[in-house]
Write an enzyme that holds these catalytic residues in place. Structure first.
Site, short mmCIF file in Angstrom:
data_model
loop_
_atom_site.label_atom_id
_atom_site.label_comp_id
_atom_site.label_asym_id
_atom_site.label_seq_id
_atom_site.Cartn_x
_atom_site.Cartn_y
_atom_site.Cartn_z
N LYS A 183 0.87 -1.18 0.00
CA LYS A 183 0.00 0.00 0.00
C LYS A 183 0.90 1.23 0.00
CE LYS A 183 -1.65 2.99 2.66
NZ LYS A 183 -1.76 4.15 1.75
N GLU A 186 -1.28 7.27 -0.51
CA GLU A 186 -2.43 7.52 -1.39
C GLU A 186 -2.22 8.73 -2.30
OE1 GLU A 186 -2.11 7.48 1.87
OE2 GLU A 186 -3.73 8.54 2.90
N GLY A 236 7.41 5.11 7.46
CA GLY A 236 6.51 6.25 7.63
C GLY A 236 6.77 6.92 8.96
N GLY A 241 3.50 4.32 12.74
CA GLY A 241 4.19 3.07 13.10
C GLY A 241 3.62 2.48 14.38
N GLU A 258 10.57 1.48 9.84
CA GLU A 258 11.49 2.58 9.45
C GLU A 258 10.72 3.86 9.68
OE1 GLU A 258 14.57 2.25 8.22
OE2 GLU A 258 14.54 0.08 8.30
N CYS A 292 13.64 11.40 5.79
CA CYS A 292 13.73 10.90 7.17
C CYS A 292 15.12 11.11 7.75
CB CYS A 292 13.36 9.42 7.19
SG CYS A 292 14.33 8.45 6.04
#
Ligand code: NAD
Length: 498
Positions: A183, A186, A236, A241, A258, A292
């Site tokens: 996934k 979006e 994310g 998470g 992560e 990140c």
């Protein structure tokens, strides 16, 4: 250049990709280029039933399909074909990535090149990784330690590097013999769906890699909670998470996380300061600061702080902010309007806390930037360690500067955040560089470089940046289970006395 396809001309419309086929839905979401406002993609809004269908395809292929049962050599050959197809379609993939994310095309091309290198490296692991035999347990006792694919892997990915972060997972999982359901974010699902199409063209069987687009709270949670998914590899935010960890609890699936980061660039007086100026700016501005491992904090020794800040301010004035397809742009747009406003709020909050703006600090609207979501590259001095700009992930082109006096203080400041993904040390003194590297609590430390890497080198976090490693041999092992097979030969010594 790739062949001109319908996809390269304006709006791209995608369904989900299940069992090798494009699956349309009744409802969809639209993505506009955040730099220009142009409508660039329409993605299917997947639901629970569609997610279950994708999971069922991956489950079937893992339990009964050929992929997990092939030789490593055959899987390696398919991955090499996938790498070649990524190369063939490189310009298309880079364009999609740049337009959906708002990042400069030059960076998007780098993401595609990195993805190809990761896929080729994963192919080499499929060919070379193997289990171990223990032949020193006695002549009648042999131990086999095999590495088996861990099963159906759910992959949930963010919007900042949709392709590259997928390819830190997918080729390694495929090399190990896993099947997958992904996934993507979006708002930036395009390149993930293109990879699914290319995987089929590369000869990877239908159902091995499936993509369901849509909302995290619908599709993502369904994958996290599913008892049919053996492992979930998530990239994310730390908050999501944690939500995924809760959603997955009843299924006891294996997780790899992560998560967010708040890296520091630590500059000592004995650094090559010219290199450090370039590196510190790369650290904070790479991918618009939406990274990140962004070097969002600068810790600079007080002896060189004034000169260093003057040099940074001179250099940052030359950095080119531009629209995604502008070949000259170094920095692009923020991902969406809410995020733009959040970044500006962090800047205002730091100023209210007593910090001083050295450069930038505002939205950019001049010329071609128009109504795009651009923030000027920003440097803010005298940021206090208690300030939100120091402790929280801002995800924008904003450098928070704090000064230190001693090596111990530099390490303490660097470690004084909840995150532990990466840090950079700038010093030409081996003692300083190594002592600081050893004491930093982060999964990666860069010395006299930043946001660097190679497919062979693992990456990942500690503390609230998560756990598990991607890339390198460790990234392959994440997707395997160790099995021990213990074999006795000859007549057994009885356990029960006759
Ligand atoms: P996000 O956490 O909001 O979303 C990530 C993905 O999770 C998206 O696909 C989203 O739809 C999905 N999701 C959202 N809610 C969900 C739920 N309840 N259940 C299941 N899935 C859900 O992150 P983002 O805003 O897309 O990306 C930015 C974040 O990603 C930053 O925090 C950044 O540090 C982090 N990140 C980490 C790494 C790393 O390697 N550690 C790399 C890149 C980005």
């Amino acid at each position: 250049m790739p062949p001109e396809t319908a996809i390269t001309k304006g709006l791209r419309t995608y369904g989900a990709f299940i069992d090798g086929t494009d699956v349309p839905t009744d409802s969809s979401s639209e993505r506009r280029n955040p730099a220009t406002g142009e409508l660039v993609a329409r993605f299917a809004a997947g639901d629970e039933a569609m997610t279950d269908r994708a999971i069922a395809a991956a489950r079937r292929e893992f339990d009964r399909g050929p992929w997990p049962r092939l030789s490593g050599a055959d899987r390696a050959a398919a991955l090499r074909r996938l790498a070649a197809l990524l190369q063939r379609d490189a310009e298309l993939l880079a364009t999609i990535e740049a337009e959906e994310v708002g990042k400069p095309i030059r960076l998007a091309r780098g993401d595609v090149a990195g993805s190809i290198a990761l896929t080729e490296y994963a192919a080499s692991l499929a060919l070379t990784q193997h289990g171990a035999v223990y032949s020193n347990l006695g002549e009648d006792f042999t131990g086999l330690v095999t590495r088996e694919p861990c099963g159906v892997v759910g992959m949930i990915t963010p919007w900042n590097f949709p392709l590259l972060l997928l390819m830190q997972k997918l080729p390694f999982a495929l090399a190990a013999g896993c099947t997958a359901v992904c996934k993507p974010s979006e708002i930036t699902s395009g390149t993930t769906l293109e990879v699914a199409r290319l995987a089929i063209e590369a000869g990877i069987p239908a159902g091995v890699f499936n993509v369901v687009t849509g909302r995290g709270s619908v599709v993502g949670e369904r994958i996290a909670a599913s008892f049919e998914v053996d492992m979930l590899s998530f990239t994310g935010s730390t908050a999501v998470g944690a939500a995924i960890t809760r959603a997955s609890a009843a299924s006891c699936k294996r997780l790899s996380m992560e998560l967010g980061g708040k890296a520091a660039s630590i500059v000592f007086p004995d650094a090559d300061l010219e290199d450090a100026v370039d590196g510190v700016l790369k650290g904070v501005l790479f991918n618009n600061g939406e990274c990140c491992v962004s070097g969002a904090r600068l810790l600079v020794h007080e002896d060189v702080a004034e000169d260093f800040l003057r040099a940074l301010a001179r250099r940052v004035a030359e950095i080119r902010v531009g629209t995604p397809l502008d070949e000259a742009a170094d920095v692009g747009a923020m991902i969406h309007e809410d995020h733009l406003e959040q970044v500006l709020r962090y800047i205002d909050g730091a100023v209210a806390d007593g910090a001083q703006i050295v450069s930038g600090g505002n939205r950019l609207t001049d010329g071609a930037l128009g109504d795009g979501y651009f923030v000027a590259p920003t440097i803010i001095d005298r940021v206090r360690p208690a300030s939100a700009l120091f402790t929280e992930e801002v995800f924008g082109p904003v450098l928070a500067v704090t000064r230190f006096a001693t090596l111990a203080e530099a390490v303490e400041l660097a470690n004084a955040v909840d995150f532990g993904l990466a840090n950079s040390v700038w010093s030409k003194n081996i003692d300083t560089a190594l002592q600081v590297s050893r004491r930093l609590r982060s999964g990666t430390v860069w010395v006299n470089t930043t946001i660097d890497g190679a497919p062979q080198l693992p990456g990942g976090g500690v503390k609230r940046s998560g756990y598990g490693r991607e890339m390198g041999a460790a990234g392959f092992e994440e997707f395997t289970e160790v099995k021990t097979i213990q074999i006795r030969t000859g007549k057994r010594d009885p356990f029960f006395v006759q």
